[in-house]
Design an enzyme around this catalytic site. Structure first.
Site, PDB file in Angstrom:
ATOM      1  NE  ARG A 174      -3.725  -2.025  -0.239  1.00 33.32           N
ATOM      2  CZ  ARG A 174      -3.285  -3.054  -0.984  1.00 33.32           C
ATOM      3  NH1 ARG A 174      -2.166  -2.957  -1.683  1.00 33.32           N
ATOM      4  NH2 ARG A 174      -3.976  -4.159  -1.077  1.00 33.32           N
ATOM      5  CB  SER A 223      -8.515  -0.153   4.165  1.00 34.75           C
ATOM      6  OG  SER A 223      -9.048  -1.372   3.733  1.00 34.75           O
ATOM      7  CD  GLU A 293      -5.121   1.140   2.446  1.00 36.18           C
ATOM      8  OE1 GLU A 293      -4.816   0.314   3.332  1.00 36.18           O
ATOM      9  OE2 GLU A 293      -5.707   0.832   1.393  1.00 36.18           O
TER      10      GLU A 293
HETATM   11  C1  LIG Z   1     -15.542   1.208  -1.079  1.00 33.52           C
HETATM   12  C2  LIG Z   1     -14.054   1.332  -1.295  1.00 33.52           C
HETATM   13  C3  LIG Z   1     -13.294   0.170  -1.419  1.00 33.52           C
HETATM   14  C4  LIG Z   1     -11.913   0.261  -1.622  1.00 33.52           C
HETATM   15  N1  LIG Z   1     -11.197  -0.899  -1.763  1.00 33.52           N
HETATM   16  C5  LIG Z   1      -9.867  -0.836  -2.002  1.00 33.52           C
HETATM   17  C6  LIG Z   1      -9.100  -2.027  -2.174  1.00 33.52           C
HETATM   18  O1  LIG Z   1      -9.628  -3.135  -2.164  1.00 33.52           O
HETATM   19  N2  LIG Z   1      -7.766  -1.901  -2.376  1.00 33.52           N
HETATM   20  C7  LIG Z   1      -7.154  -0.701  -2.416  1.00 33.52           C
HETATM   21  O2  LIG Z   1      -5.934  -0.647  -2.607  1.00 33.52           O
HETATM   22  N3  LIG Z   1      -7.849   0.463  -2.250  1.00 33.52           N
HETATM   23  C8  LIG Z   1      -9.179   0.412  -2.052  1.00 33.52           C
HETATM   24  N4  LIG Z   1      -9.890   1.583  -1.902  1.00 33.52           N
HETATM   25  C9  LIG Z   1      -9.187   2.888  -1.924  1.00 33.52           C
HETATM   26  C10 LIG Z   1      -9.139   3.547  -3.314  1.00 33.52           C
HETATM   27  O3  LIG Z   1     -10.193   3.085  -4.125  1.00 33.52           O
HETATM   28  C11 LIG Z   1      -7.813   3.296  -4.031  1.00 33.52           C
HETATM   29  O4  LIG Z   1      -6.750   3.828  -3.267  1.00 33.52           O
HETATM   30  C12 LIG Z   1      -7.785   3.928  -5.440  1.00 33.52           C
HETATM   31  O5  LIG Z   1      -6.688   3.407  -6.155  1.00 33.52           O
HETATM   32  C13 LIG Z   1      -7.723   5.470  -5.417  1.00 33.52           C
HETATM   33  O6  LIG Z   1      -7.877   5.923  -6.756  1.00 33.52           O
HETATM   34  P1  LIG Z   1      -8.539   7.326  -7.098  1.00 33.52           P
HETATM   35  O7  LIG Z   1      -8.523   7.476  -8.569  1.00 33.52           O
HETATM   36  O8  LIG Z   1      -9.853   7.445  -6.439  1.00 33.52           O
HETATM   37  O9  LIG Z   1      -7.483   8.306  -6.467  1.00 33.52           O
HETATM   38  P2  LIG Z   1      -7.740   9.564  -5.488  1.00 33.52           P
HETATM   39  O10 LIG Z   1      -8.375   9.074  -4.236  1.00 33.52           O
HETATM   40  O11 LIG Z   1      -8.420  10.663  -6.210  1.00 33.52           O
HETATM   41  O12 LIG Z   1      -6.236   9.993  -5.201  1.00 33.52           O
HETATM   42  C14 LIG Z   1      -5.380   9.165  -4.471  1.00 33.52           C
HETATM   43  C15 LIG Z   1      -3.935   9.659  -4.680  1.00 33.52           C
HETATM   44  O13 LIG Z   1      -3.531   9.379  -6.018  1.00 33.52           O
HETATM   45  C16 LIG Z   1      -3.065  10.584  -6.635  1.00 33.52           C
HETATM   46  N5  LIG Z   1      -3.404  10.521  -8.050  1.00 33.52           N
HETATM   47  C17 LIG Z   1      -4.616  10.286  -8.613  1.00 33.52           C
HETATM   48  N6  LIG Z   1      -4.517  10.300  -9.958  1.00 33.52           N
HETATM   49  C18 LIG Z   1      -3.214  10.560 -10.232  1.00 33.52           C
HETATM   50  C19 LIG Z   1      -2.470  10.721 -11.434  1.00 33.52           C
HETATM   51  N7  LIG Z   1      -3.028  10.625 -12.640  1.00 33.52           N
HETATM   52  N8  LIG Z   1      -1.149  10.996 -11.338  1.00 33.52           N
HETATM   53  C20 LIG Z   1      -0.541  11.114 -10.138  1.00 33.52           C
HETATM   54  N9  LIG Z   1      -1.192  10.969  -8.967  1.00 33.52           N
HETATM   55  C21 LIG Z   1      -2.514  10.696  -9.020  1.00 33.52           C
HETATM   56  C22 LIG Z   1      -3.787  11.712  -5.904  1.00 33.52           C
HETATM   57  O14 LIG Z   1      -3.078  12.941  -6.030  1.00 33.52           O
HETATM   58  C23 LIG Z   1      -3.777  11.179  -4.495  1.00 33.52           C
HETATM   59  O15 LIG Z   1      -2.509  11.422  -3.913  1.00 33.52           O
HETATM   60  C24 LIG Z   1     -11.268   1.519  -1.703  1.00 33.52           C
HETATM   61  C25 LIG Z   1     -12.056   2.685  -1.599  1.00 33.52           C
HETATM   62  C26 LIG Z   1     -13.427   2.599  -1.417  1.00 33.52           C
HETATM   63  C27 LIG Z   1     -14.241   3.855  -1.361  1.00 33.52           C
END
Ligand SMILES: Cc1cc2nc3c(=O)[nH]c(=O)nc-3n(C[C@H](O)[C@H](O)[C@H](O)COP(=O)(O)OP(=O)(O)OC[C@H]3O[C@@H](n4cnc5c(N)ncnc54)[C@H](O)[C@@H]3O)c2cc1C
Length: 301
Positions: A174, A223, A293
């Site tokens: 992570r 998480s 996280e």
């Molecule tokens: C119901 C639920 C279940 C989940 N289950 C999991 C799971 O099973 N496993 C897991 O690992 N996570 C899980 N997550 C957390 C989340 O979905 C992941 O961390 C996901 O990868 C975040 O992606 P995002 O596009 O929403 O990024 P954001 O939340 O918008 O951003 C996260 C980070 O990534 C950066 N970022 C985003 N796009 C870019 C880009 N193009 N270039 C550089 N940096 C960037 C942002 O600046 C920020 O620092 C879950 C979340 C929810 C709500």
């Protein structure tokens, strides 16, 4: 806004919005306002933004907002969101899939069976976008992004693009470490040839597991804490008696107490205060420091 900031924004092709409520862009449904939001039309537009951006104007890349707790004071400077059609492209060749950063992971539920590409199903169930997978080396069902990543295309804050190999992200559980100014433009993932039926079966099984064991249909960011080595965060939370703690409308899910939930009108402050209380209590009881996280960003109000 300063005059030179306004002038350079005028030359961009993508949409610019002022004072957007970030709670509408996050899964937790909290966050103050974005001073400026920029939705670049394509890579050229994004590059132009960086080439002309005043050096002191801060920026933040917003993905799907599924791992963010944005504070009530919002984000100063420019919030960049790569969600125009250009940034949602993908291309499948043999067992390799290249996805642009703004493609929602959920789109893989259709792409993978269509191209009979297996091994990447786990990514389809993670909320958010392809670009957002990198920061936390997102994963589930015993696999992480780092297991399937072949290469990435990034842009730096001078507006230059380059190809990156996975080792340059220094992935671990992570977590990843990479230059703060890198913006993920696209990822190339390695799958394996499979059948449509097998892929759909795996996708359905994973969706059912999530529905049964995790939080669905509520405002959450997944998480809350990483699992410390040799421990499960939810067990530590429960054993420290924190699973029933609340702060305003901020609480932990009854289904899975390592999922924080906005049960209505919680403020970011409520959610962060609850998280910090849990960290303190678990530390007092076990000596273990839980690591967030969910990423906390933005200004306090
Ligand atoms: C119901 C639920 C279940 C989940 N289950 C999991 C799971 O099973 N496993 C897991 O690992 N996570 C899980 N997550 C957390 C989340 O979905 C992941 O961390 C996901 O990868 C975040 O992606 P995002 O596009 O929403 O990024 P954001 O939340 O918008 O951003 C996260 C980070 O990534 C950066 N970022 C985003 N796009 C870019 C880009 N193009 N270039 C550089 N940096 C960037 C942002 O600046 C920020 O620092 C879950 C979340 C929810 C709500």
């Amino acid at each position: 806004m300063k005059k030179n900031e306004f002038t350079f924004l005028k030359n961009l092709q993508g949409k610019i919005l002022f004072g957007q409520d970030l709670k509408n862009y996050t899964w937790l449904g909290v966050g103050g306002k974005a001073e400026i939001m920029f939705f670049p039309k394509d890579e050229k537009d994004l590059s132009l933004f960086f080439k002309n951006k005043p050096a002191d104007l801060p920026y933040f890349i917003l993905g799907g907002g599924s791992n963010l707790l944005i504070r009530d004071g919002g984000i100063k400077g420019v919030v960049i969101k790569l969600n125009t059609p250009y940034f949602k492209q993908f291309n499948c060749k043999n067992d390799e899939l290249t996805c642009f950063a703004g493609l929602p992971n959920a789109n893989l539920k259709k792409i993978l069976p269509d191209y009979e590409l297996g091994g990447l199903e786990f990514l389809a169930s993670i909320p958010g976008t392809i670009g957002g997978l990198v920061k936390t080396n997102a994963g589930c069902f015993s696999k992480s992004l780092s297991d399937v990543l072949l290469k990435a295309c990034i842009m730096d804050s001078a507006g230059r693009t380059k190809e990156i190999t996975p080792d340059e992200f220094h992935f671990s559980y992570r977590s990843s470490t990479f230059d703060k100014d890198w913006i993920i433009l696209a990822l190339t993932l390695k799958g394996q040839k499979s059948t449509k039926e097998e892929i759909i079966k795996t996708l359905d099984e994973q969706a059912l597991y999530r529905k049964t064991h995790q939080v669905v249909g509520q405002k959450t960011a997944g998480s809350l804490f990483k699992n410390p080595q040799g421990h499960r965060a939810w067990e530590l939370i429960k054993n420290a008696g924190c699973d029933t703690l609340t702060v305003g409308d901020a609480k932990l899910s009854e289904k899975h107490c390592n999922f924080m939930v906005n049960n209505g009108h919680a403020k970011a402050k409520d959610l962060e205060t609850l998280g910090n209380q849990i960290v303190r209590r678990v530390k007092d009881k076990t000596g273990i420091t839980l690591e967030w996280e969910v990423e906390r960003v933005g200004l306090e109000k």
